[in-house]
Design an enzyme around this catalytic site. Structure first.
Site, PDB file in Angstrom:
ATOM      1  CB  SER A 153      -0.905   0.002   0.900  1.00  0.00           C
ATOM      2  OG  SER A 153      -1.288   1.238   1.434  1.00  0.00           O
ATOM      3  CB  ALA A 154       0.188   4.642  -1.437  1.00  0.00           C
ATOM      4  CE1 TYR A 173      -3.622  -3.000   5.644  1.00  0.00           C
ATOM      5  CE2 TYR A 173      -3.331  -0.528   4.955  1.00  0.00           C
ATOM      6  CZ  TYR A 173      -3.543  -1.871   4.753  1.00  0.00           C
ATOM      7  OH  TYR A 173      -3.530  -2.129   3.397  1.00  0.00           O
ATOM      8  CG  ASN A 197      -6.448   6.266  -2.168  1.00  0.00           C
ATOM      9  OD1 ASN A 197      -5.379   6.594  -2.165  1.00  0.00           O
ATOM     10  ND2 ASN A 197      -7.256   6.659  -1.016  1.00  0.00           N
ATOM     11  CE  LYS A 205      -1.284  -4.465   3.275  1.00  0.00           C
ATOM     12  NZ  LYS A 205      -1.716  -5.861   2.626  1.00  0.00           N
TER      13      LYS A 205
HETATM   14  P1  NAD Z   1     -10.817  -7.187   1.520  1.00  0.00           P
HETATM   15  O1  NAD Z   1     -10.935  -6.886   2.710  1.00  0.00           O
HETATM   16  O2  NAD Z   1     -11.926  -6.938   0.610  1.00  0.00           O
HETATM   17  O3  NAD Z   1     -10.025  -8.402   1.159  1.00  0.00           O
HETATM   18  C1  NAD Z   1      -9.156  -9.096   1.774  1.00  0.00           C
HETATM   19  C2  NAD Z   1      -9.722 -10.628   2.016  1.00  0.00           C
HETATM   20  O4  NAD Z   1      -8.759 -11.260   2.852  1.00  0.00           O
HETATM   21  C3  NAD Z   1     -11.192 -10.591   2.704  1.00  0.00           C
HETATM   22  O5  NAD Z   1     -12.138 -11.196   1.891  1.00  0.00           O
HETATM   23  C4  NAD Z   1     -10.604 -11.667   4.114  1.00  0.00           C
HETATM   24  O6  NAD Z   1     -11.832 -12.209   4.345  1.00  0.00           O
HETATM   25  C5  NAD Z   1      -9.684 -12.162   3.599  1.00  0.00           C
HETATM   26  N1  NAD Z   1      -8.638 -12.597   4.750  1.00  0.00           N
HETATM   27  C6  NAD Z   1      -8.014 -11.786   5.840  1.00  0.00           C
HETATM   28  N2  NAD Z   1      -7.419 -12.337   6.630  1.00  0.00           N
HETATM   29  C7  NAD Z   1      -7.274 -13.754   6.139  1.00  0.00           C
HETATM   30  C8  NAD Z   1      -6.716 -14.839   6.439  1.00  0.00           C
HETATM   31  N3  NAD Z   1      -6.104 -14.906   7.698  1.00  0.00           N
HETATM   32  N4  NAD Z   1      -6.855 -15.992   5.785  1.00  0.00           N
HETATM   33  C9  NAD Z   1      -7.785 -16.082   4.718  1.00  0.00           C
HETATM   34  N5  NAD Z   1      -8.439 -14.987   4.180  1.00  0.00           N
HETATM   35  C10 NAD Z   1      -7.989 -13.844   4.966  1.00  0.00           C
HETATM   36  O7  NAD Z   1      -9.730  -6.046   1.044  1.00  0.00           O
HETATM   37  P2  NAD Z   1      -9.172  -5.560  -0.231  1.00  0.00           P
HETATM   38  O8  NAD Z   1      -9.528  -4.048  -0.484  1.00  0.00           O
HETATM   39  O9  NAD Z   1      -9.747  -6.345  -1.514  1.00  0.00           O
HETATM   40  O10 NAD Z   1      -7.813  -5.699   0.120  1.00  0.00           O
HETATM   41  C11 NAD Z   1      -6.618  -6.542  -0.632  1.00  0.00           C
HETATM   42  C12 NAD Z   1      -5.413  -6.495  -0.152  1.00  0.00           C
HETATM   43  O11 NAD Z   1      -4.868  -5.024  -0.674  1.00  0.00           O
HETATM   44  C13 NAD Z   1      -5.164  -6.621   1.320  1.00  0.00           C
HETATM   45  O12 NAD Z   1      -4.025  -6.925   1.568  1.00  0.00           O
HETATM   46  C14 NAD Z   1      -5.241  -4.791   1.659  1.00  0.00           C
HETATM   47  O13 NAD Z   1      -4.411  -4.603   2.813  1.00  0.00           O
HETATM   48  C15 NAD Z   1      -4.589  -4.233   0.243  1.00  0.00           C
HETATM   49  N6  NAD Z   1      -4.823  -2.919  -0.058  1.00  0.00           N
HETATM   50  C16 NAD Z   1      -6.098  -2.631  -0.124  1.00  0.00           C
HETATM   51  C17 NAD Z   1      -6.368  -1.312  -0.391  1.00  0.00           C
HETATM   52  C18 NAD Z   1      -7.738  -0.849  -0.765  1.00  0.00           C
HETATM   53  O14 NAD Z   1      -8.093   0.783  -0.511  1.00  0.00           O
HETATM   54  N7  NAD Z   1      -8.700  -1.461  -0.720  1.00  0.00           N
HETATM   55  C19 NAD Z   1      -5.106  -0.368  -0.442  1.00  0.00           C
HETATM   56  C20 NAD Z   1      -4.000  -0.791  -0.413  1.00  0.00           C
HETATM   57  C21 NAD Z   1      -3.740  -2.074  -0.164  1.00  0.00           C
HETATM   58  N1  UDP Z   2     -12.256  11.080   3.880  1.00  0.00           N
HETATM   59  C1  UDP Z   2     -13.388  11.815   4.098  1.00  0.00           C
HETATM   60  N2  UDP Z   2     -14.453  11.264   4.553  1.00  0.00           N
HETATM   61  C2  UDP Z   2     -14.818  10.176   4.956  1.00  0.00           C
HETATM   62  C3  UDP Z   2     -13.602   9.049   4.393  1.00  0.00           C
HETATM   63  C4  UDP Z   2     -12.528   9.809   3.828  1.00  0.00           C
HETATM   64  O1  UDP Z   2     -13.181  13.016   4.144  1.00  0.00           O
HETATM   65  O2  UDP Z   2     -15.688   9.465   5.201  1.00  0.00           O
HETATM   66  C5  UDP Z   2     -11.216  11.643   3.045  1.00  0.00           C
HETATM   67  C6  UDP Z   2      -9.970  11.358   3.863  1.00  0.00           C
HETATM   68  O3  UDP Z   2      -9.612  12.309   4.894  1.00  0.00           O
HETATM   69  C7  UDP Z   2      -8.899  11.405   2.573  1.00  0.00           C
HETATM   70  C8  UDP Z   2      -9.695  10.880   1.646  1.00  0.00           C
HETATM   71  O4  UDP Z   2     -10.926  11.074   1.643  1.00  0.00           O
HETATM   72  O5  UDP Z   2      -8.482  12.935   2.438  1.00  0.00           O
HETATM   73  C9  UDP Z   2      -9.389   9.505   1.079  1.00  0.00           C
HETATM   74  O6  UDP Z   2      -9.813   8.559   2.360  1.00  0.00           O
HETATM   75  P1  UDP Z   2      -9.843   7.104   2.291  1.00  0.00           P
HETATM   76  O7  UDP Z   2     -10.149   6.825   3.810  1.00  0.00           O
HETATM   77  O8  UDP Z   2     -10.589   6.518   1.405  1.00  0.00           O
HETATM   78  O9  UDP Z   2      -8.176   6.445   1.759  1.00  0.00           O
HETATM   79  P2  UDP Z   2      -6.847   6.842   2.740  1.00  0.00           P
HETATM   80  O10 UDP Z   2      -7.210   7.580   4.049  1.00  0.00           O
HETATM   81  O11 UDP Z   2      -6.188   5.546   2.887  1.00  0.00           O
HETATM   82  O12 UDP Z   2      -6.057   7.649   1.493  1.00  0.00           O
END
Ligand code: NAD
Ligand code: UDP
Length: 339
Positions: free
Chosen positions: A124-125, A148, A178, A152
């Protein structure tokens, strides 16, 4: 080619499986469903018209993980599984370290034992902390502001050590900006449990009438309109980057890090206005205090992914809003809507 997808029932994992199946990969998915619904797996099968095996297994269950590797001859693993809620990670740090870090260690141990050495990892960023300048390059210093993000960073370090220990490993670490939006079918999408933490699902829930108004966390940042700026990327563009990463690790060993973003920053108000424009829904909002730990501006330089992986994001903010809305309006209660 058979790919194991961990976290396959989740938001990004389910979109990735569609892309994999449509590009001729065999998929085996696992998920413990702690933050997802098995309905997403059913929908992916319907959308693609293709079948694949799903296992409700936990990464922490070493015996079950082993049994999966005994049953299948995996070529590679895309590892999405993990807990991802920043606020919750502050409350439950041990759960986050145990699940995300120990889960990944279990996965790597089993992969090593069965000589499956190609891995794509979801980072993640957030690992850039509060960057001094933007756009953000992969070479920027890393830091974490919450457990969290620290999971990562720790996992990234573990994967680097693993790759340095033995050149048979081939690892792509993808740092997402994002991800928002949904598959254009409107049949799968982001399905947060309870009140959404993230901006886009909050906006769509306000638009569909599930929440009264959006709370904008601060309008006194040093940005063009005072609200926070982020690099929003369509989830379908994002998952296409994973297929490019798979191709790359099939040809190269070692470990490489790639930013997956669009390179463009939009503010909270930009997103609200674009959403309203493309959906004709007005989004009532109020400005509230800044959210602890938020930064002002975050967007990627994704030149490395373009040059090395031949990948770049193509979808516009309008597409992201349209697709997020289609999913929300057609499934007002997420995967519970059709059950
Ligand atoms: P999500 O929660 O929808 O998907 C993650 C899945 O992993 C879930 O279905 C959950 O049930 C499963 N899981 C968690 N722990 C587990 C375990 N111990 N064993 C088996 N399954 C397990 O999240 P997502 O948005 O699809 O994210 C996927 C990945 O990308 C994650 O690692 C997250 O940290 C990373 N990520 C997501 C975002 C975002 O904004 N969505 C941004 C950056 C990184
Ligand atoms: N944000 C907001 N209201 C919300 C959720 C998010 O104003 O209910 C803003 C937050 O402060 C950030 C942007 O939206 O500037 C993106 O937030 P998000 O939680 O989606 O992603 P992340 O913080 O991981 O970049």
């Amino acid at each position: 080619m058979t790919v194991l997808v961990t976290g396959g029932a989740g938001y990004i994992g389910s979109h990735a499986i569609i892309e994999l199946l449509q590009n001729g990969y065999n998929v085996v998915a696992l998920d413990n469903l702690s933050n997802s619904d098995k309905e997403s797996i059913k929908k992916v099968k319907e959308i693609t018209g293709k079948n694949f095996s799903f296992y409700q297994y936990d990464l922490l269950d070493y015996g079950k993980m082993r049994s999966l590797f005994e049953k299948y001859n995996f070529d590679s693993v895309i590892h999405f599984a993990g807990l991802k809620a920043v606020g919750e990670s502050v409350e439950l740090p041990i759960d986050y370290y145990y699940n995300n870090v120990s889960g990944t260690i279990n996965l790597c141990r089993v992969m090593d034992e069965f000589e499956v050495t190609k891995l794509v990892f979801s980072s993640s960023a957030t690992v850039y902390g509060d960057p001094k300048t933007v756009p953000i390059y992969e070479t920027f210093p890393t830091s974490a502001t919450n457990p969290y993000g620290r999971t990562k960073l720790i996992i990234e370090e573990i994967l680097k050590d693993l790759s340095y220990s033995n050149m048979k490993w081939s690892i792509a670490i993808l740092r997402y900006f994002n991800p928002i939006g949904a598959h254009h079918s409107g049949r799968i999408g982001e399905n947060p449990k309870g009140e959404p933490n993230n901006l886009m699902p909050y906006i769509t829930q306000v638009a569909v009438g599930k929440r009264e108004k959006l709370k904008i966390f601060g309008n006194d940042y040093n940005t063009h309109d005072g609200t926070g700026v982020r690099d929003y990327i369509h989830v379908v563009d994002l998952v296409k980057g994973h297929l490019k990463a798979l191709e790359y690790i099939n040809k190269n060993t070692g470990v490489e890090i790639f930013n997956l973003g669009t390179g463009k920053g939009y503010s909270v108000l930009d997103l609200v206005k674009t959403f309203s424009k493309v959906t004709s829904k007005s989004i009532p909002y109020e400005i509230v205090e800044r959210r602890a730990g938020d930064i002002a501006v975050c967007y990627a330089n994704s030149d490395k992914a373009r040059e090395v992986l031949d990948w770049s994001a193509v979808k516009k903010l309008e597409d992201m809003c349209k697709d997020a809305w289609k999913w929300q309006v057609e499934n007002p209660n997420g995967y519970k809507s059709e059950q």
